[in-house]
Structure formats: structure tokens, C-alpha cells
Write a protein that holds these residues in place. Sequence first.
Motif, PDB file in Angstrom:
ATOM      1  N   SER A  18       0.828  -1.220   0.000  1.00 24.17           N
ATOM      2  CA  SER A  18       0.000   0.000   0.000  1.00 24.17           C
ATOM      3  C   SER A  18       0.856   1.262   0.000  1.00 24.17           C
ATOM      4  O   SER A  18       0.773   2.102   0.898  1.00 24.17           O
ATOM      5  CB  SER A  18      -0.928   0.006   1.222  1.00 24.17           C
ATOM      6  OG  SER A  18      -1.880  -1.016   1.143  1.00 24.17           O
ATOM      7  N   PRO A  19       1.701   1.427  -1.008  1.00 25.95           N
ATOM      8  CA  PRO A  19       2.645   2.540  -0.990  1.00 25.95           C
ATOM      9  C   PRO A  19       2.001   3.870  -1.333  1.00 25.95           C
ATOM     10  O   PRO A  19       1.004   3.934  -2.053  1.00 25.95           O
ATOM     11  CB  PRO A  19       3.655   2.156  -2.069  1.00 25.95           C
ATOM     12  CG  PRO A  19       2.828   1.404  -3.063  1.00 25.95           C
ATOM     13  CD  PRO A  19       1.831   0.628  -2.238  1.00 25.95           C
ATOM     14  N   VAL A  24       6.480   4.680  -5.030  1.00 21.30           N
ATOM     15  CA  VAL A  24       6.540   4.091  -6.362  1.00 21.30           C
ATOM     16  C   VAL A  24       7.491   4.884  -7.254  1.00 21.30           C
ATOM     17  O   VAL A  24       8.294   4.314  -7.998  1.00 21.30           O
ATOM     18  CB  VAL A  24       5.131   4.025  -6.993  1.00 21.30           C
ATOM     19  CG1 VAL A  24       5.199   3.403  -8.383  1.00 21.30           C
ATOM     20  CG2 VAL A  24       4.197   3.213  -6.107  1.00 21.30           C
ATOM     21  N   ALA A  25       7.430   6.205  -7.157  1.00 21.64           N
ATOM     22  CA  ALA A  25       8.337   7.043  -7.938  1.00 21.64           C
ATOM     23  C   ALA A  25       9.788   6.795  -7.537  1.00 21.64           C
ATOM     24  O   ALA A  25      10.678   6.751  -8.388  1.00 21.64           O
ATOM     25  CB  ALA A  25       7.977   8.517  -7.742  1.00 21.64           C
ATOM     26  N   ALA A  26      10.040   6.601  -6.234  1.00 19.48           N
ATOM     27  CA  ALA A  26      11.399   6.320  -5.764  1.00 19.48           C
ATOM     28  C   ALA A  26      11.896   4.976  -6.271  1.00 19.48           C
ATOM     29  O   ALA A  26      13.080   4.820  -6.605  1.00 19.48           O
ATOM     30  CB  ALA A  26      11.449   6.359  -4.240  1.00 19.48           C
ATOM     31  N   VAL A  37       0.993  -4.207  -3.580  1.00 20.88           N
ATOM     32  CA  VAL A  37       0.081  -5.104  -2.873  1.00 20.88           C
ATOM     33  C   VAL A  37      -0.801  -4.245  -1.980  1.00 20.88           C
ATOM     34  O   VAL A  37      -0.296  -3.522  -1.109  1.00 20.88           O
ATOM     35  CB  VAL A  37       0.844  -6.141  -2.032  1.00 20.88           C
ATOM     36  CG1 VAL A  37      -0.136  -7.088  -1.351  1.00 20.88           C
ATOM     37  CG2 VAL A  37       1.825  -6.921  -2.903  1.00 20.88           C
ATOM     38  N   ALA A  38      -2.116  -4.306  -2.186  1.00 19.88           N
ATOM     39  CA  ALA A  38      -3.044  -3.496  -1.411  1.00 19.88           C
ATOM     40  C   ALA A  38      -4.365  -4.237  -1.294  1.00 19.88           C
ATOM     41  O   ALA A  38      -4.737  -5.001  -2.185  1.00 19.88           O
ATOM     42  CB  ALA A  38      -3.250  -2.131  -2.064  1.00 19.88           C
ATOM     43  N   SER A  45      -1.050   5.054  -5.674  1.00 19.80           N
ATOM     44  CA  SER A  45       0.204   4.691  -6.322  1.00 19.80           C
ATOM     45  C   SER A  45      -0.009   4.038  -7.680  1.00 19.80           C
ATOM     46  O   SER A  45       0.892   4.026  -8.520  1.00 19.80           O
ATOM     47  CB  SER A  45       1.003   3.753  -5.415  1.00 19.80           C
ATOM     48  OG  SER A  45       0.222   2.643  -5.045  1.00 19.80           O
ATOM     49  N   ASP A  46      -1.202   3.490  -7.928  1.00 24.35           N
ATOM     50  CA  ASP A  46      -1.467   2.900  -9.242  1.00 24.35           C
ATOM     51  C   ASP A  46      -1.310   3.933 -10.352  1.00 24.35           C
ATOM     52  O   ASP A  46      -0.950   3.615 -11.482  1.00 24.35           O
ATOM     53  CB  ASP A  46      -2.893   2.326  -9.282  1.00 24.35           C
ATOM     54  CG  ASP A  46      -3.040   1.087  -8.420  1.00 24.35           C
ATOM     55  OD1 ASP A  46      -2.000   0.521  -8.035  1.00 24.35           O
ATOM     56  OD2 ASP A  46      -4.176   0.702  -8.127  1.00 24.35           O
TER      57      ASP A  46
END
Length: 426
Positions: A18-19, A24-26, A37-38, A45-46
Motif C-alpha cells: 500500500s505505498p 513508487v516514484a522512488a 500489494v493493497a 500509487s497505481d
Amino acid sequence: MRQRTAGEGRGPVAVLLSPRPAVVAAARRAGAHTVVVAPGPSVPSDREGAERRVRTDWRDHRHLVVAIGGMDAVRQGRAAVFGFDAAGALAASRANEELGLPGTPTEAVTALMDKAALRARSNALHPLRPVSFARCGRADTLPFVTGLIGYPCVVKPRAGADGEGVRLVRDEAGARAAAHGYPEVTDLLVEEYLEGPELTVEAHSRAGRHRILGWARRLTAPAAPHPAATGLAATGHGLPVALAPRTGEAVRALVRAVLDLARHRDGPSHTGVVLTPYGPRLVEAHARPGPEEFAGLLRLAHGTDVLGLALAAGLGLPEPARVPRPRTAHAGLRYVDFPPGRLDGVRAALAAARAVPGVARVQLEIPPGALVRRAPTGALHHAYVLATGPTAGSLARTLDRAAGLLGQGAPGGLRGPQPEGFAKFP
């Protein structure tokens, strides 16, 4: 034959629990493929370029292991699981251990989560002036226990996170009022209030070597004159923090010693330290990076990519390139909270705040037009502003201006007292 999916078979894969979009950019900056994973149908983040999504409740350990255990990258050891909040860090460590993947050991994560045990261990570092503390198992005994420690003192859940349930208690009346905010049978830590400036320190560990990435001054607003008011919630952070060489080295030594005591050998950490008259003292520490806005502050001011470094190191990738340092001497973070009401005018207010010279980012954590029903708790906030300035005074004015404009999007303006200003940093 099992079909491969996006992100598998082409290099290291970051499995992200669940970022936030910044994570995600990092991961992309670090050169990793991403699997989010969420439990829900969609996470922000999607929209940030995640290559694959797995829908499962990762808070259930068996569900997480089954959901990702069959991936080629996981089976071949080309992956690692990452969680950058309290629950996610623990879930990631457990999954990595069971699946034979690299990561921070569960032992280190839980050692830093147990505030009472960590306080006892850290007191051994300064036996001549330890921090007074006691455990409290029943809320109705809180006035007695706080009286033993002395006022003012701090009450917090022994295994809490993100500032939830943390209270500054000034007297017996405050202790009685605070007791109503906890379950009858509870597990609390009561400790003396540490007087002095507070620093938030970011570090990264590899094979037991702890690299201090940077620190910032943590600001709090004066609490309202109410016996149960906390006065401990952060209203912002700022840097640089000019410390005497001996003080700076003492801060580094304390953080490294605390991580050693917890057997934290690999991965990120986020530590609070108070500069007391007796030397630096631990507030608490976590086996994860600070929140994305704090990581953004360090990236803005130092060029240090805290999130990218954590992801790259966990996957064995080269360290991300540093961002060129900005041509500015000061950088700051200001939190913004709104009073109850509907945020009907916040879109225009957001655009106005972003247009203020010196503002690098304005982030709204709740949807425009949302109905604010209550004040945020703990470390949660409705919005934040990141900005830079050539002087501490100009930075304070920029943050004041942007926060004020943002507040015009809510009925009644901004909520609560604001920080006294970044010009007062040491």
C-alpha cells in the motif's frame, strides 16, 4: 505453464505494501520494477506507474506470503518486500524472512517498536542521567504513575505509532483527564518530559554500519491551555540546524548506539532525539523511513533520496544519484490542518499556495470538497507545504503565506496555533 506478468523476469522487483505515490516514484528512480500489494480496489500509487497490482490484505501474513510467493522474482531471490509505515514495516520484515528475501530482520523492527524496552536499553547509554519512566497497565492508575514520574511528563502507548495516543500531562488534573482517552486495561509508557530542541534524524544501515543521512529541527505549536492538550504534535520541520561539532557527534553516536542495541543492521531508520541540558536523549526510533513529506524535505535541501536509497539497498541496486543541491540556504516543511466544514474553495486556494515564490510542493491529503468532521490525530495532517528560502526569516514568511492561502479554502481559516517561525532555529 505459469504465465509471467509485468515486472517479472527483467530485473529486481520491489513489492510495495500500500505505498504512497512517492514510494513508487522512488522505486522507479532506483531502477526497480514495482508490484503494489493493497487490499482495496485502487490506491493512489497505481497512477504513479506501478507495473503490477496484487489485491490482498497484506496485514494477514499468510495471505501476503501466498499472494507473492509464486512470483518468479520472489522464487529467484530478485525481489524484496517494502512497507514504509508502522504496520507495513513489520509485515514486510516477516514476509522477507519467510520467503528468504533481504530486508530488516523482524527482531530489529519489533525491538524498536517496544518503547518501554527501548527506553530501558537506551538508558544504559547514559547511566548518570537516565530518563525516568514507568509502565502503566490500567488507565485509572495514570494519576498515581504520572505523580511518581513527576510533572510535566509524557504518556504514550507502549507499542503505538505515528503519535497516536501521545499526551503531554502537566499536572494531576491533566492525568485524570488523559486517563479517559485510554482503554481501562491498557499498556502505557509514562516518562519524563525531555526539555530542549527536538531533532528528527534519518539514517540507513548496511551490515551494521549506520550512515546518518540528515536531520531537521522538529517544531511544535504551544498547546492550548487545556489539561488534556498534548502540545507535542509536529507543526513542521526545518533545516539547516546549526549544531556545535561536539553536539552533532553526540547525536550521531546516540542514534548509532540505539540502532546497535536493537540489532538493526540493514535498512532505513527514523529517530527522534531531544537536545537536553544533559546531552542528547532518545524520544523513539523506527525501522522505516520518515513520512514522505520528511523524505521530500531532505531531498529538497540535501539532494538525499531517502526513499530511493532504501529501495535500492534492499534490492542490491546502485545508490540513486543525488539531486543537485538547490541554491538556497534554508528549507522547511509546514503542516496545515483545517477546522470542521466542507472544503469547497480548496482548489483555488491550492493553486494560489503553489504559486507563492519559494514553494516547492503543496500536498492536500484529503479530497477537494471533502467534509472535515474532526481534527486529525497523531502524525496525520490535512495538508503540507514544502518551501525554500535564502534566510530563515524569508522561509518563515513563505510558509506563512502559503499556509494562509491554503487556509482560505476552508470555512473559518486554519485550525489551531501555528508554529512560532523558522527564524528561531539554532
